[in-house]
Scaffold this motif. Structure first.
Motif: not given
Length: 86
Positions: A9-19
């Protein structure tokens, strides 16, 4: 470079925010870590001083108790997260 494991979950959220920011997940997490450390340095300094006092004046059991002081709370939070997902 070293790897750090985070939940899916954190990985996906981090990817979205970073993008959204036009950044990489690693850069985003590094920035967040630096900010966290800046905002908590007094707390860390106090804990290190407490540990140093225990090393100087306490027993080995005192040091073990200090190191494990938050384990029960962490375990209870983890169990609550697991229950809420199930």
């Amino acid at each position: 470079m070293a790897s750090v494991r985070v939940s899916d979950d954190m990985h996906q959220e981090t990817r979205r925010v970073a993008a959204l920011r036009g950044d990489t997940p690693g850069a985003l997490l590094a920035e967040a870590w630096k900010e966290y450390m800046l905002n908590h340095k007094e707390e860390f300094a106090a804990e290190l001083e407490q540990a140093a006092r225990i090393v100087r004046n306490g027993t080995q059991q005192d040091l073990v108790d200090f190191a494990n002081r938050n384990n029960r709370e962490k375990a209870e939070r983890a169990a609550a997260r697991i229950r809420s997902k199930g």
